[in-house]
Design an enzyme around this catalytic site. Structure first.
Site, PDB file in Angstrom:
ATOM      1  CG  ASP A   1       2.884  40.548  47.315  1.00 44.92           C
ATOM      2  OD1 ASP A   1       3.745  41.406  47.538  1.00 44.92           O
ATOM      3  OD2 ASP A   1       1.831  40.791  46.709  1.00 44.92           O
TER       4      ASP A   1
ATOM      5  CG  HIS B   1       6.846  40.495  45.006  1.00 42.90           C
ATOM      6  ND1 HIS B   1       5.678  41.173  44.758  1.00 42.90           N
ATOM      7  CD2 HIS B   1       6.849  39.441  44.145  1.00 42.90           C
ATOM      8  CE1 HIS B   1       5.006  40.559  43.785  1.00 42.90           C
ATOM      9  NE2 HIS B   1       5.701  39.492  43.412  1.00 42.90           N
TER      10      HIS B   1
END
EC number: 3.2.1.67
Length: 410
Positions: free
Chosen positions: A233, A256
């Protein structure tokens, strides 16, 4: 009479000797529980075993109680070895300054039943001048439970335990250690002030769910430097109420990207301001540098004074991304107008390649447009061959200088 006085004096000295001697003997027993000015507590001397199988929770908690209860500089030593532990609660305030020296590996139990509701693995609460350092690992052993994470499909999901959580910690440092395979976030700071994160490694597979590297919220004076993060993430996520953050020399990927994240989900969120990200590299990340807010944000807040400089993209999918239409799992109001204001954002010397044609995406709203956006020497090109590099700028106002012509969207 003189003989009586001498006898009484001798008896008094004997009693005094016994009292003092007894106090000394008693103090030997106290040393295992509370330390005076300066002390060191090796968990193996408190019964811990580094065989990777024995539950060492009690020994580590005892070491914390002793160190936190002592004055001066106190040290908890995690020597070389594999030390299995369950949920740890390090609560202050402490009488002195505590250093946790991690030379070996702390392994988290894989039994989720050992964690209280909404509990985490290592929780540190109300401790000042804390140092966590060393070359060892904090291994959360997440692969065994990642399949139980439903947060990618369900909005109100049951959150798995985070790894290292610091709440109300001031003037702290985390350096040198490696955080591995968290069940959820690897590091989470809430209402912390003046924290230094340096020379840290955070590692989890790119497809591991919600394994953010470093998250912070309602915190200020946070410095993250010379750190390598590869997770499933956000490498670094900055939540509401955060200010005065300096991020330098960070390598991110997979992940991310570096995000000012998920703003407006809850009521009464506070502004985000004075965030500086410099001299970082993002490798094959889903996003590069990103600001995102819920389309139907529940809070009115402002994001301002955001500065990105000398950022190198290596095939990041969305290198520059402002998204005021964020709506995960399609549970937002589709036509909602975000109440989050984005202003005074600078992108300077952003270079490299994008794995998608949209090297720049500024998705703002008509009711609350993004203003004061500066793009200075932004030169990120699409690395593919089927399409051309492009920018999508909706309701964004600002200026460009020295940018790739396809990205000069103002």
């Amino acid at each position: 009479m003189a003989c009586t006085d001498n006898a009484m004096r001798a008896l008094f000295l004997l009693v005094l000797f016994c009292i003092v001697h007894g106090e000394k003997e008693e103090s030997k027993g106290i040393d295992a529980k509370a330390s005076g000015p300066g002390g060191s507590f090796d968990i193996t001397k408190l019964g811990a075993s580094g065989n990777g199988k024995t539950d060492n929770t009690k020994a580590v908690q005892e070491a914390w109680a002793s160190a936190c209860g002592g004055t001066g500089k106190q040290t908890i030593l995690i020597p070389k070895g594999d030390f299995l532990v369950g949920q740890l609660n390090f609560t202050g305030p402490c009488k002195g300054d505590v250093t946790i020296q991690v030379d070996g590996n702390l392994l988290a139990t894989m039994d989720l039943s050992q964690y209280k509701e909404h509990g985490n693995w290592i929780e540190i609460l109300r401790v000042d001048n804390l140092v966590i350092t060393g070359k060892g690992n904090l291994d959360r052993q997440g692969p065994a439970v990642w399949s139980k994470n439903s947060c990618t499909k369900k909005y109100d999901c049951k959150i798995l335990p985070n790894s290292l959580v610091m709440d109300f910690v001031n003037n702290g440092e985390v350096s040198g250690v490696t955080l591995l395979n968290s069940k959820f976030f690897h590091m989470n700071m809430y209402q912390c002030k003046n924290m230094l994160i340096k020379d840290v490694t955070v590692t989890a597979p790119g497809d591991s769910p919600n394994t953010d590297g470093i998250h912070m919220g309602d915190s200020s004076g946070i410095t993250i430097t010379n750190t390598v993060i590869g997770v499933g993430d956000d490498c670094i996520s900055i939540g509401p109420g955060t200010s005065k953050v300096n991020i330098t020399g960070v390598t991110c990927g997979p992940g991310h990207g570096i995000s000012i994240d998920s703003l407006g989900r809850y009521k009464d969120e506070k502004d985000v301001t004075d965030i500086n990200v410099k001299d970082c590299t993002l490798k094959k990340t889903m996003f590069g540098v990103r600001i995102k807010a819920y389309e139907d944000a529940a809070s009115v807040l402002t994001v301002s004074k955001i500065y990105y400089e000398n950022i190198k993209m290596e095939d990041s999918a969305n290198p520059i991304f402002i998204d005021l239409k964020y709506c995960p799992n399609k549970l937002c109001t589709a036509n909602g107008a975000s109440k989050v204001t984005i202003k005074d954002v600078t992108f300077k010397n952003i270079t490299g390649t994008s794995s998608t044609p949209e090297a720049v995406s500024l998705l703002c709203t008509a009711k609350v447009p993004c203003t004061g956006v500066t793009m200075d020497d932004v030169n990120v090109e699409y690395s593919g061959t089927n399409n051309k590099t492009m920018a999508i700028c909706t309701n964004a106002k600002g200026s460009t200088k020295g940018c790739l012509k396809e990205l000069a969207c103002f």
